[in-house]
Design a protein around this motif. Structure first.
Motif, PDB file in Angstrom:
ATOM      1  N   TYR A 243       0.837  -1.203   0.000  1.00 44.93           N
ATOM      2  CA  TYR A 243       0.000   0.000   0.000  1.00 44.93           C
ATOM      3  C   TYR A 243       0.869   1.249   0.000  1.00 44.93           C
ATOM      4  O   TYR A 243       0.647   2.177  -0.784  1.00 44.93           O
ATOM      5  N   ASP A 244       1.876   1.273   0.856  1.00 46.97           N
ATOM      6  CA  ASP A 244       2.777   2.414   0.968  1.00 46.97           C
ATOM      7  C   ASP A 244       3.461   2.700  -0.368  1.00 46.97           C
ATOM      8  O   ASP A 244       3.459   3.832  -0.868  1.00 46.97           O
ATOM      9  N   LYS A 245       4.031   1.665  -0.961  1.00 48.54           N
ATOM     10  CA  LYS A 245       4.766   1.858  -2.218  1.00 48.54           C
ATOM     11  C   LYS A 245       3.834   2.210  -3.368  1.00 48.54           C
ATOM     12  O   LYS A 245       4.165   3.057  -4.218  1.00 48.54           O
ATOM     13  N   THR A 246       2.645   1.589  -3.395  1.00 48.86           N
ATOM     14  CA  THR A 246       1.707   1.861  -4.477  1.00 48.86           C
ATOM     15  C   THR A 246       1.260   3.313  -4.472  1.00 48.86           C
ATOM     16  O   THR A 246       1.240   3.974  -5.511  1.00 48.86           O
ATOM     17  N   VAL A 247       0.914   3.821  -3.287  1.00 48.21           N
ATOM     18  CA  VAL A 247       0.434   5.201  -3.194  1.00 48.21           C
ATOM     19  C   VAL A 247       1.565   6.199  -3.413  1.00 48.21           C
ATOM     20  O   VAL A 247       1.405   7.187  -4.133  1.00 48.21           O
ATOM     21  N   ASN A 248       2.717   5.937  -2.812  1.00 48.33           N
ATOM     22  CA  ASN A 248       3.758   6.965  -2.736  1.00 48.33           C
ATOM     23  C   ASN A 248       4.873   6.837  -3.770  1.00 48.33           C
ATOM     24  O   ASN A 248       5.706   7.743  -3.882  1.00 48.33           O
ATOM     25  N   ILE A 249       4.874   5.732  -4.526  1.00 49.27           N
ATOM     26  CA  ILE A 249       5.855   5.611  -5.605  1.00 49.27           C
ATOM     27  C   ILE A 249       5.165   5.266  -6.928  1.00 49.27           C
ATOM     28  O   ILE A 249       5.202   6.042  -7.879  1.00 49.27           O
ATOM     29  N   THR A 250       4.505   4.101  -6.975  1.00 47.63           N
ATOM     30  CA  THR A 250       3.945   3.625  -8.240  1.00 47.63           C
ATOM     31  C   THR A 250       2.892   4.570  -8.800  1.00 47.63           C
ATOM     32  O   THR A 250       2.941   4.947  -9.982  1.00 47.63           O
ATOM     33  N   HIS A 283       7.974  13.940  -7.976  1.00 45.15           N
ATOM     34  CA  HIS A 283       8.869  12.788  -7.899  1.00 45.15           C
ATOM     35  C   HIS A 283       9.053  12.320  -6.452  1.00 45.15           C
ATOM     36  O   HIS A 283       9.344  13.126  -5.564  1.00 45.15           O
ATOM     37  N   PRO A 284       8.917  11.006  -6.202  1.00 41.03           N
ATOM     38  CA  PRO A 284       9.017  10.470  -4.825  1.00 41.03           C
ATOM     39  C   PRO A 284      10.338  10.783  -4.126  1.00 41.03           C
ATOM     40  O   PRO A 284      10.352  10.977  -2.910  1.00 41.03           O
ATOM     41  N   LYS A 285      11.416  10.849  -4.860  1.00 43.57           N
ATOM     42  CA  LYS A 285      12.705  11.079  -4.208  1.00 43.57           C
ATOM     43  C   LYS A 285      12.807  12.496  -3.654  1.00 43.57           C
ATOM     44  O   LYS A 285      13.612  12.757  -2.755  1.00 43.57           O
ATOM     45  N   SER A 297      13.662  -0.755   5.552  1.00 43.31           N
ATOM     46  CA  SER A 297      15.038  -0.752   6.053  1.00 43.31           C
ATOM     47  C   SER A 297      15.671   0.617   5.841  1.00 43.31           C
ATOM     48  O   SER A 297      15.162   1.442   5.064  1.00 43.31           O
ATOM     49  N   GLU A 298      16.779   0.865   6.520  1.00 43.00           N
ATOM     50  CA  GLU A 298      17.481   2.143   6.359  1.00 43.00           C
ATOM     51  C   GLU A 298      17.898   2.352   4.914  1.00 43.00           C
ATOM     52  O   GLU A 298      17.827   3.469   4.386  1.00 43.00           O
ATOM     53  N   GLU A 299      18.326   1.292   4.266  1.00 41.02           N
ATOM     54  CA  GLU A 299      18.750   1.397   2.870  1.00 41.02           C
ATOM     55  C   GLU A 299      17.572   1.730   1.968  1.00 41.02           C
ATOM     56  O   GLU A 299      17.687   2.563   1.056  1.00 41.02           O
ATOM     57  N   GLU A 300      16.441   1.099   2.224  1.00 42.82           N
ATOM     58  CA  GLU A 300      15.241   1.375   1.422  1.00 42.82           C
ATOM     59  C   GLU A 300      14.762   2.805   1.617  1.00 42.82           C
ATOM     60  O   GLU A 300      14.352   3.472   0.647  1.00 42.82           O
ATOM     61  N   LEU A 301      14.821   3.282   2.837  1.00 39.74           N
ATOM     62  CA  LEU A 301      14.421   4.670   3.108  1.00 39.74           C
ATOM     63  C   LEU A 301      15.366   5.654   2.439  1.00 39.74           C
ATOM     64  O   LEU A 301      14.942   6.658   1.863  1.00 39.74           O
ATOM     65  N   LYS A 302      16.656   5.353   2.488  1.00 42.50           N
ATOM     66  CA  LYS A 302      17.658   6.225   1.888  1.00 42.50           C
ATOM     67  C   LYS A 302      17.469   6.345   0.399  1.00 42.50           C
ATOM     68  O   LYS A 302      17.663   7.425  -0.191  1.00 42.50           O
ATOM     69  N   ASN A 303      17.074   5.249  -0.251  1.00 40.62           N
ATOM     70  CA  ASN A 303      16.958   5.232  -1.725  1.00 40.62           C
ATOM     71  C   ASN A 303      15.511   5.322  -2.204  1.00 40.62           C
ATOM     72  O   ASN A 303      15.214   4.941  -3.321  1.00 40.62           O
ATOM     73  N   TRP A 304      14.633   5.840  -1.355  1.00 43.18           N
ATOM     74  CA  TRP A 304      13.211   5.925  -1.684  1.00 43.18           C
ATOM     75  C   TRP A 304      12.987   6.683  -3.000  1.00 43.18           C
ATOM     76  O   TRP A 304      13.359   7.856  -3.133  1.00 43.18           O
ATOM     77  N   GLY A 305      12.437   5.996  -3.975  1.00 46.52           N
ATOM     78  CA  GLY A 305      12.114   6.613  -5.253  1.00 46.52           C
ATOM     79  C   GLY A 305      13.290   6.799  -6.189  1.00 46.52           C
ATOM     80  O   GLY A 305      13.111   7.282  -7.311  1.00 46.52           O
ATOM     81  N   GLU A 306      14.475   6.409  -5.775  1.00 46.08           N
ATOM     82  CA  GLU A 306      15.664   6.645  -6.594  1.00 46.08           C
ATOM     83  C   GLU A 306      15.689   5.790  -7.860  1.00 46.08           C
ATOM     84  O   GLU A 306      16.274   6.181  -8.864  1.00 46.08           O
ATOM     85  N   ASP A 307      15.084   4.592  -7.812  1.00 47.50           N
ATOM     86  CA  ASP A 307      15.143   3.701  -8.954  1.00 47.50           C
ATOM     87  C   ASP A 307      13.996   3.904  -9.933  1.00 47.50           C
ATOM     88  O   ASP A 307      13.753   3.081 -10.800  1.00 47.50           O
TER      89      ASP A 307
END
Length: 308
Positions: A243-250, A283-285, A297-307
């Motif tokens: 849900y989080d990724k769908t709303v805030n990235i996808t 843009h999410p980033k 995770s910390e890594e996922e939060l750090k790279n949020w929307g980067e890809d």
């Protein structure tokens, strides 16, 4: 009369007695009531007359209807969210079922951008969009309410100001530092644009009430009320992350990519109708909006929307 009919009449008696009404009166009303039809129940005629074009360009109708469908889906999402948030002693099964419904609606929204992205001629859009200025999809109040009802308010604050805001901060102050405030300001002068001034004139009081209403009963807070072992359930955590990724990235990237096709087509100024710095706003980033940061995770939060 059959036993079943008698049982139904008894139930009706109990129902109407509870509100001091006469059962016979209501039964007689059924004698004269006309049968319901599909078009009356759905209000088809009213619904199909809500589309009003501002131009003579045919593809403007696609644009109008697509956004009206979005708003109907937003209403469905808010309907499900309210059931979750106002559920006392919430059970994991109920929470998971409603979260699945909510995510399903957003999945539908996310996969629908081709309707607008590939369903309008660029030349037509770049003509009729000038009649929409300064209106913007930014001004969807229901979408903002979905955000308020999904997560703790701190997660919607512009990340540059989060260290200065906590649960004791007045809602009016927090409101001025929401992540989307930056998009409602003239990025040349820093002053609020007509876009956001009108948006706030219409909805600010309602938003402040809504922010307070869902402060302690939003989806994240209801998740934290579930048994600890259920909060660690892999399937439920995956559903929350989805849900989080769908709303805030996808969903956001689907919107951004659709906008790019038209705004960067070379047929116009390259600016959003509301005048915002739309690339950074969308843009999410840059937004750094994450409903459930504790589940990443910390890594996922750090790279949020980067890809993206």
């Amino acid at each position: 009369m059959t036993t079943e009919t008698n049982q139904l009449l008894e139930q009706l008696e109990q129902k109407f007695d509870a509100i001091n009404q006469k059962t016979d009166t209501h039964l007689e009303g059924l004698v004269w009531a006309k049968p319901i039809t599909y078009w009356d129940y759905i209000q088809t005629d009213a619904l199909l007359n809500l589309q009003t074009q501002r131009t003579i360009l045919p593809d403007e109708m696609v644009f109008i209807m697509y956004h009206q469908v979005n708003e109907l889906l937003f209403k469905m999402i808010l309907w499900e969210i309210k059931q979750v948030c106002y559920s006392e002693n919430i059970q994991t099964k109920f929470f998971a079922e409603r979260l699945t419904r909510i995510s399903r609606y957003f999945d539908m929204l996310t996969t629908s951008f081709d309707i607008m992205g590939d369903g309008m001629e660029v030349e037509q859009y770049m003509k009729f969009r000038n009649t929409l200025t300064p209106a913007s999809g930014f001004q969807s109040a229901q979408y903002r309410m979905i955000e308020f009802a999904s997560t703790d308010l701190i997660n919607l604050i512009d990340y540059r100001f989060r260290a200065t805001i906590d649960r004791n901060t007045p809602y009016s102050h927090a409101f001025e530092h929401l992540y989307w405030q930056a998009a409602g300001k003239d990025y040349h002068t820093g002053e609020k644009s007509f876009l956001i001034l009108e948006f706030e004139r219409k909805y600010k009081d309602e938003f402040l009430r809504f922010m307070e209403e869902y402060n302690t009963i939003n989806i994240w807070q209801k998740f934290k009320q579930l048994p600890v072992e259920d909060q660690k359930n892999a399937d439920l955590v995956a559903a929350m992350r989805h849900y989080d990724k769908t709303v805030n990235i996808t969903w956001v990237m689907g919107h951004l990519n659709a906008a790019k096709k038209y705004i960067e087509s070379g047929h116009g100024s390259g600016e959003a109708t509301g005048g915002s710095d739309w690339k950074k706003y969308m843009h999410p980033k840059y937004q750094r909006r994450i409903f459930f940061p504790e589940l990443w995770s910390e890594e996922e939060l750090k790279n949020w929307g980067e890809d993206c």
